[in-house]
Motif scaffolding. Structure first.
Motif, PDB file in Angstrom:
ATOM      1  N   ALA A   1       0.825  -1.215   0.000  1.00  0.00           N
ATOM      2  CA  ALA A   1       0.000   0.000   0.000  1.00  0.00           C
ATOM      3  C   ALA A   1       0.858   1.264   0.000  1.00  0.00           C
ATOM      4  CB  ALA A   1      -0.925  -0.007   1.216  1.00  0.00           C
ATOM      5  N   ASP A   2       2.009   1.201   0.657  1.00  0.00           N
ATOM      6  CA  ASP A   2       2.870   2.394   0.742  1.00  0.00           C
ATOM      7  C   ASP A   2       3.837   2.495  -0.428  1.00  0.00           C
ATOM      8  OD1 ASP A   2       1.744   2.823   3.201  1.00  0.00           O
ATOM      9  OD2 ASP A   2       3.375   1.841   4.314  1.00  0.00           O
ATOM     10  N   TRP A   3       3.882   1.457  -1.236  1.00  0.00           N
ATOM     11  CA  TRP A   3       4.943   1.366  -2.247  1.00  0.00           C
ATOM     12  C   TRP A   3       4.561   2.081  -3.537  1.00  0.00           C
ATOM     13  CZ3 TRP A   3       5.030  -0.821  -7.141  1.00  0.00           C
ATOM     14  CH2 TRP A   3       6.302  -1.067  -7.699  1.00  0.00           C
ATOM     15  N   SER A   4       5.541   2.688  -4.177  1.00  0.00           N
ATOM     16  CA  SER A   4       5.324   3.120  -5.559  1.00  0.00           C
ATOM     17  C   SER A   4       6.654   3.064  -6.293  1.00  0.00           C
ATOM     18  CB  SER A   4       4.733   4.526  -5.614  1.00  0.00           C
ATOM     19  OG  SER A   4       5.674   5.452  -5.131  1.00  0.00           O
ATOM     20  N   LEU A   5       6.556   3.018  -7.610  1.00  0.00           N
ATOM     21  CA  LEU A   5       7.743   2.941  -8.468  1.00  0.00           C
ATOM     22  C   LEU A   5       7.761   4.162  -9.371  1.00  0.00           C
ATOM     23  CD1 LEU A   5      10.161   1.421  -9.723  1.00  0.00           C
ATOM     24  CD2 LEU A   5       8.522   0.321 -11.270  1.00  0.00           C
ATOM     25  N   ARG A   6       8.891   4.840  -9.348  1.00  0.00           N
ATOM     26  CA  ARG A   6       9.042   6.022 -10.181  1.00  0.00           C
ATOM     27  C   ARG A   6       9.939   5.657 -11.367  1.00  0.00           C
ATOM     28  NH1 ARG A   6      12.548  10.792  -8.482  1.00  0.00           N
ATOM     29  NH2 ARG A   6      12.119  12.239 -10.171  1.00  0.00           N
ATOM     30  N   ILE A   7       9.508   6.048 -12.576  1.00  0.00           N
ATOM     31  CA  ILE A   7      10.342   5.853 -13.767  1.00  0.00           C
ATOM     32  C   ILE A   7      10.598   7.242 -14.334  1.00  0.00           C
ATOM     33  CG2 ILE A   7      10.532   4.747 -16.032  1.00  0.00           C
ATOM     34  CD1 ILE A   7       8.510   2.679 -15.096  1.00  0.00           C
ATOM     35  N   HIS A   8      11.850   7.635 -14.399  1.00  0.00           N
ATOM     36  CA  HIS A   8      12.141   9.027 -14.762  1.00  0.00           C
ATOM     37  C   HIS A   8      13.521   9.131 -15.390  1.00  0.00           C
ATOM     38  CE1 HIS A   8      14.795   9.796 -11.150  1.00  0.00           C
ATOM     39  NE2 HIS A   8      14.297   8.613 -10.900  1.00  0.00           N
ATOM     40  N   GLY A   9      14.018  10.353 -15.556  1.00  0.00           N
ATOM     41  CA  GLY A   9      15.307  10.564 -16.194  1.00  0.00           C
ATOM     42  C   GLY A   9      15.091  10.793 -17.687  1.00  0.00           C
ATOM     43  N   MET A  10      15.874  10.105 -18.507  1.00  0.00           N
ATOM     44  CA  MET A  10      15.817  10.328 -19.952  1.00  0.00           C
ATOM     45  C   MET A  10      14.638   9.581 -20.574  1.00  0.00           C
ATOM     46  SD  MET A  10      19.943  10.124 -20.488  1.00  0.00           S
ATOM     47  CE  MET A  10      20.025  10.634 -22.197  1.00  0.00           C
ATOM     48  N   VAL A  11      13.435  10.030 -20.214  1.00  0.00           N
ATOM     49  CA  VAL A  11      12.206   9.453 -20.783  1.00  0.00           C
ATOM     50  C   VAL A  11      11.280  10.589 -21.210  1.00  0.00           C
ATOM     51  CG1 VAL A  11      12.221   7.286 -19.477  1.00  0.00           C
ATOM     52  CG2 VAL A  11      11.142   9.312 -18.487  1.00  0.00           C
ATOM     53  N   ASP A  12      10.412  10.293 -22.173  1.00  0.00           N
ATOM     54  CA  ASP A  12       9.465  11.316 -22.642  1.00  0.00           C
ATOM     55  C   ASP A  12       8.333  11.519 -21.644  1.00  0.00           C
ATOM     56  OD1 ASP A  12      10.933  11.666 -24.939  1.00  0.00           O
ATOM     57  OD2 ASP A  12       9.848  10.078 -26.022  1.00  0.00           O
ATOM     58  N   ARG A  13       7.904  10.427 -21.001  1.00  0.00           N
ATOM     59  CA  ARG A  13       6.757  10.522 -20.088  1.00  0.00           C
ATOM     60  C   ARG A  13       7.103   9.852 -18.753  1.00  0.00           C
ATOM     61  NH1 ARG A  13       5.407   9.457 -25.200  1.00  0.00           N
ATOM     62  NH2 ARG A  13       5.998   7.294 -24.897  1.00  0.00           N
TER      63      ARG A  13
ATOM     64  N   GLY B   1       3.920 -18.717  -7.354  1.00  0.00           N
ATOM     65  CA  GLY B   1       2.529 -18.777  -6.899  1.00  0.00           C
ATOM     66  C   GLY B   1       2.203 -17.953  -5.675  1.00  0.00           C
ATOM     67  N   GLU B   2       3.126 -17.140  -5.200  1.00  0.00           N
ATOM     68  CA  GLU B   2       2.792 -16.245  -4.084  1.00  0.00           C
ATOM     69  C   GLU B   2       3.452 -14.889  -4.325  1.00  0.00           C
ATOM     70  OE1 GLU B   2       5.100 -17.101  -0.412  1.00  0.00           O
ATOM     71  OE2 GLU B   2       5.174 -19.148  -1.151  1.00  0.00           O
ATOM     72  N   PRO B   3       2.991 -13.854  -3.593  1.00  0.00           N
ATOM     73  CA  PRO B   3       3.698 -12.579  -3.702  1.00  0.00           C
ATOM     74  C   PRO B   3       5.163 -12.804  -3.341  1.00  0.00           C
ATOM     75  CG  PRO B   3       1.665 -12.319  -2.454  1.00  0.00           C
ATOM     76  CD  PRO B   3       1.851 -13.790  -2.658  1.00  0.00           C
ATOM     77  N   LEU B   4       6.070 -12.014  -3.896  1.00  0.00           N
ATOM     78  CA  LEU B   4       7.493 -12.175  -3.585  1.00  0.00           C
ATOM     79  C   LEU B   4       7.682 -12.309  -2.080  1.00  0.00           C
ATOM     80  CD1 LEU B   4       9.200  -9.331  -5.670  1.00  0.00           C
ATOM     81  CD2 LEU B   4       9.489 -11.791  -6.025  1.00  0.00           C
ATOM     82  N   PRO B   5       8.477 -13.267  -1.640  1.00  0.00           N
ATOM     83  CA  PRO B   5       8.836 -13.289  -0.215  1.00  0.00           C
ATOM     84  C   PRO B   5       9.599 -12.007   0.124  1.00  0.00           C
ATOM     85  CG  PRO B   5       9.371 -15.383  -1.266  1.00  0.00           C
ATOM     86  CD  PRO B   5       9.009 -14.430  -2.368  1.00  0.00           C
ATOM     87  N   VAL B   6       9.511 -11.586   1.375  1.00  0.00           N
ATOM     88  CA  VAL B   6      10.154 -10.345   1.801  1.00  0.00           C
ATOM     89  C   VAL B   6      11.649 -10.375   1.477  1.00  0.00           C
ATOM     90  CG1 VAL B   6      10.705  -8.915   3.798  1.00  0.00           C
ATOM     91  CG2 VAL B   6       8.425  -9.900   3.561  1.00  0.00           C
ATOM     92  N   SER B   7      12.294 -11.517   1.733  1.00  0.00           N
ATOM     93  CA  SER B   7      13.741 -11.578   1.507  1.00  0.00           C
ATOM     94  C   SER B   7      14.091 -11.590   0.011  1.00  0.00           C
ATOM     95  CB  SER B   7      14.337 -12.809   2.183  1.00  0.00           C
ATOM     96  OG  SER B   7      13.716 -13.958   1.667  1.00  0.00           O
ATOM     97  N   HIS B   8      13.091 -11.803  -0.854  1.00  0.00           N
ATOM     98  CA  HIS B   8      13.361 -11.760  -2.292  1.00  0.00           C
ATOM     99  C   HIS B   8      12.800 -10.501  -2.943  1.00  0.00           C
ATOM    100  CE1 HIS B   8      15.334 -15.608  -2.345  1.00  0.00           C
ATOM    101  NE2 HIS B   8      14.344 -16.131  -1.655  1.00  0.00           N
ATOM    102  N   GLY B   9      12.429  -9.500  -2.117  1.00  0.00           N
ATOM    103  CA  GLY B   9      12.178  -8.180  -2.694  1.00  0.00           C
ATOM    104  C   GLY B   9      10.773  -7.628  -2.628  1.00  0.00           C
ATOM    105  N   PHE B  10       9.868  -8.247  -1.870  1.00  0.00           N
ATOM    106  CA  PHE B  10       8.497  -7.734  -1.804  1.00  0.00           C
ATOM    107  C   PHE B  10       8.498  -6.222  -1.534  1.00  0.00           C
ATOM    108  CE2 PHE B  10       4.648  -6.616   0.552  1.00  0.00           C
ATOM    109  CZ  PHE B  10       3.672  -7.099  -0.300  1.00  0.00           C
ATOM    110  N   PRO B  11       7.716  -5.408  -2.215  1.00  0.00           N
ATOM    111  CA  PRO B  11       6.655  -5.781  -3.161  1.00  0.00           C
ATOM    112  C   PRO B  11       7.118  -6.065  -4.600  1.00  0.00           C
ATOM    113  CG  PRO B  11       6.199  -3.679  -2.059  1.00  0.00           C
ATOM    114  CD  PRO B  11       7.623  -3.987  -1.805  1.00  0.00           C
ATOM    115  N   ALA B  12       8.276  -5.524  -5.030  1.00  0.00           N
ATOM    116  CA  ALA B  12       8.633  -5.681  -6.443  1.00  0.00           C
ATOM    117  C   ALA B  12      10.141  -5.705  -6.624  1.00  0.00           C
ATOM    118  CB  ALA B  12       8.043  -4.534  -7.263  1.00  0.00           C
TER     119      ALA B  12
END
Ligand SMILES: Nc1nc2c(c(=O)[nH]1)N[C@H]1C(S)=C(S)[C@@H](COP(=O)(O)O)O[C@H]1N2
Ligand SMILES: [Mo]
Length: 511
Positions: A245-257, A348-359
């Motif tokens: 719920a608190d997570w977000s991913l920003r994609i930026h830098g040399m991009v048009d949008r 078959g499950e959300p990423l385990p915490v030690s493997h990077g949850f949420p993404a």
């Protein structure tokens, strides 16, 4: 009057005990405050993290090789031993007066402060934790010291002794409560977050694993590694806790949008499922740091196309919530058939915490340190000159495709029955594919191994062979040939800077 005792001040063990309890109170206070600002600002962990980052790479490698995945525990225990020795020193210099010990406690507090202040991933508020440590350490030291001194000064009474013992126990109890409270409130309840994100349903499942994709019955691993057995590597001492719920991913830098995507934004896109092998550059020849899973997530090339990568962008610079960074070549991640992805799910499950949850990121064919950022929060399109991933200034290669390798899984070093022996193992050349594996006994002729059915070029490939092993000590060796026609070199290279090479052997005693 007991003047002799007065002159020599506190017994060393009493003074050292006061120092130890003050350090304990300091750590607990810092841990408690950190829980409410930034869990990894806990001074103990921050110092540990800084020790990892400041250590020369040979020392880090030594730690990994000697203690394996227990290396973090060893480090934290090591710091505990150093702190205990420090308490002894504090005691030794403070038998007559509290001032020298007070300064030493404050100096340790300053180290915690410096560690937190210089950690790139921690915000400014994080400084509150080591400040709390410093104040609590100094205050408890002076207070308890007074109590201790009462027991030797003037007419020591049983009452003053009882008061010192009571105060000491009070400090232990207070530190315990503060530490545990801190632990309970340290960040969001990620297991709850994992449990509530619900199923991650790909629009198309990964093709089923074909029959005969492994020779587990002959001693190879299964084609898909369970989440519990999947190898784990990260620099953070404890995995960061990030809720979906608190997570977000920003994609930026040399991009048009430029884009900012929430977890729900990502998961409501068409999800892909891919069976991919991930491996670590630190894997020695024959080592275990390689695993395969079914990852569910978003196609990375598609996402980047949506953001519109501009000409001149060379590096996809990914940042983790914990401050780890990796730089991946843009031309590799945007290859249409590379199958790079942002994974949300694993087996078959959300990423385990030690493997990077949420993404996390996964790029087939590249070692994890340049591509597989866990707890991913930021993707910047940039140039090679502008940024350097975490491991690059530490002497590791910038471009790091996985080297073709093979490993004997069975038999292990040791006894076998003389005669026909089944040798079985694993070979990998992710994104290229394995075309052949050969085995030999001592310096005998190479014999072709039987290859298991290939899932795709992006997964490891199992193999087995029957060889004759006469009685006595013998060396079994394997080598793989990849789809470019290249056969593994015998030349040994160390893991740094770009991955080990050489043939894997086991020594058997045939009876
Ligand atoms: N945040 C973060 N991501 C990271 C790392 C790290 O130290 N921190 N290590 C990388 C390395 S070196 C490897 S090999 C892979 C390991 O992923 P795994 O732990 O899921 O096997 O994660 C990569 N992603
Ligand atoms: Mo790695």
């Amino acid at each position: 009057m007991d003047t002799a005792r007065d002159k020599s001040g506190l017994p060393l063990r009493t003074a050292a005990l006061v120092g130890l309890l003050a350090l304990l109170a300091a750590l607990a206070a810092g841990h408690l405050v950190a829980a409410f600002v930034e869990p990894t600002a806990s001074p103990y962990l921050a110092v540990g993290d800084s020790v990892v980052d400041l250590s020369p790479s040979w020392l880090v490698e030594f730690g990994k090789n000697t203690f394996g995945t227990a290396n973090k525990l060893v480090l934290l225990l090591g710091i505990a031993v150093v702190l205990a020795l420090f308490a002894l020193l504090i005691g030794a210099v403070s038998r007559r007066r509290a001032a020298p010990g007070t300064w030493l406690v404050a100096a340790l507090g300053a180290i915690g402060l410096a560690a937190v202040a210089t950690r790139p991933e921690l915000g400014q508020l994080a400084i509150a934790a080591p400040v709390a440590s410093l104040l609590a350490g100094v205050a408890v030291f002076r207070w308890l010291y007074r109590r201790a001194f009462d027991t030797v000064e003037g007419f020591p009474t049983n009452a003053s002794r009882r008061r010192f013992i009571g105060s000491s126990l009070g400090v232990v109890a207070g530190a315990g409560v503060a530490g545990l409270t801190g632990q309970a409130f340290a960040g969001p309840d990620v297991e709850k977050s994992r449990a509530t994100v619900g199923p991650l349903v790909p629009s198309r499942d990964a093709p089923p694993i074909p029959k005969g994709a492994d020779f587990a019955a002959s001693g190879t691993p299964t084609l898909v590694t369970s989440n519990r057995d999947f190898y784990t590597i990260h620099t953070a001492l404890i995995p960061p806790r990030v809720s979906a719920a608190d997570w977000s991913l920003r994609i930026h830098g040399m991009v048009d949008r430029p884009l900012t995507l929430s977890y729900d934004d990502l998961r409501s896109r068409p999800l892909v499922e891919r069976t991919l092998t991930l491996s670590c550059v630190s894997n020695p020849v024959g080592g275990p740091l390689i695993s395969t899973a079914n990852f569910v997530g978003v196609d990375l090339a598609g996402l980047l196309a949506e953001a519109g990568v501009q000409d001149g962008a060379e590096q996809l610079y990914s940042t983790s919530h914990d401050g780890f960074t990796a730089g991946t070549p843009v031309d590799v991640v945007t290859e249409p058939d590379r199958r790079a992805m942002i994974a949300l799910g694993m087996n078959g499950e959300p990423l385990p915490v030690s493997h990077g949850f949420p993404a996390r990121m996964i790029v087939p064919g590249l070692y994890g340190f340049v591509s597989a950022t866990k707890w991913l929060v930021d993707l910047e399109l940039t140039t090679w000159d502008a940024r350097q991933g975490y491991w690059i200034p530490r002497g590791w290669a910038r471009e790091a495709p996985v080297k073709t390798q093979s490993r004997i899984d069975a038999p292990a070093d040791g006894d076998v029955t003389a005669g026909e022996v089944v040798v079985a193992g694993t070979a990998w050349a992710p994104h290229v594919g394995i075309d052949a594996v050969e085995v030999r006994v001592d310096d005998g002729p190479w014999q072709q191994a039987e290859l298991a059915t290939e899932v795709s070029a992006d997964t490891w490939r199992m193999w087995r062979a029957r060889v004759r092993v006469p009685s006595g000590d013998h060396l079994l060796t394997c080598r793989a040939t990849d789809r470019t026609g290249a056969t593994q070199t015998r030349q040994r290279a160390p893991v740094a800077p770009s991955g080990a090479t050489g043939w894997h052997s086991v020594t058997v005693v045939a009876r």
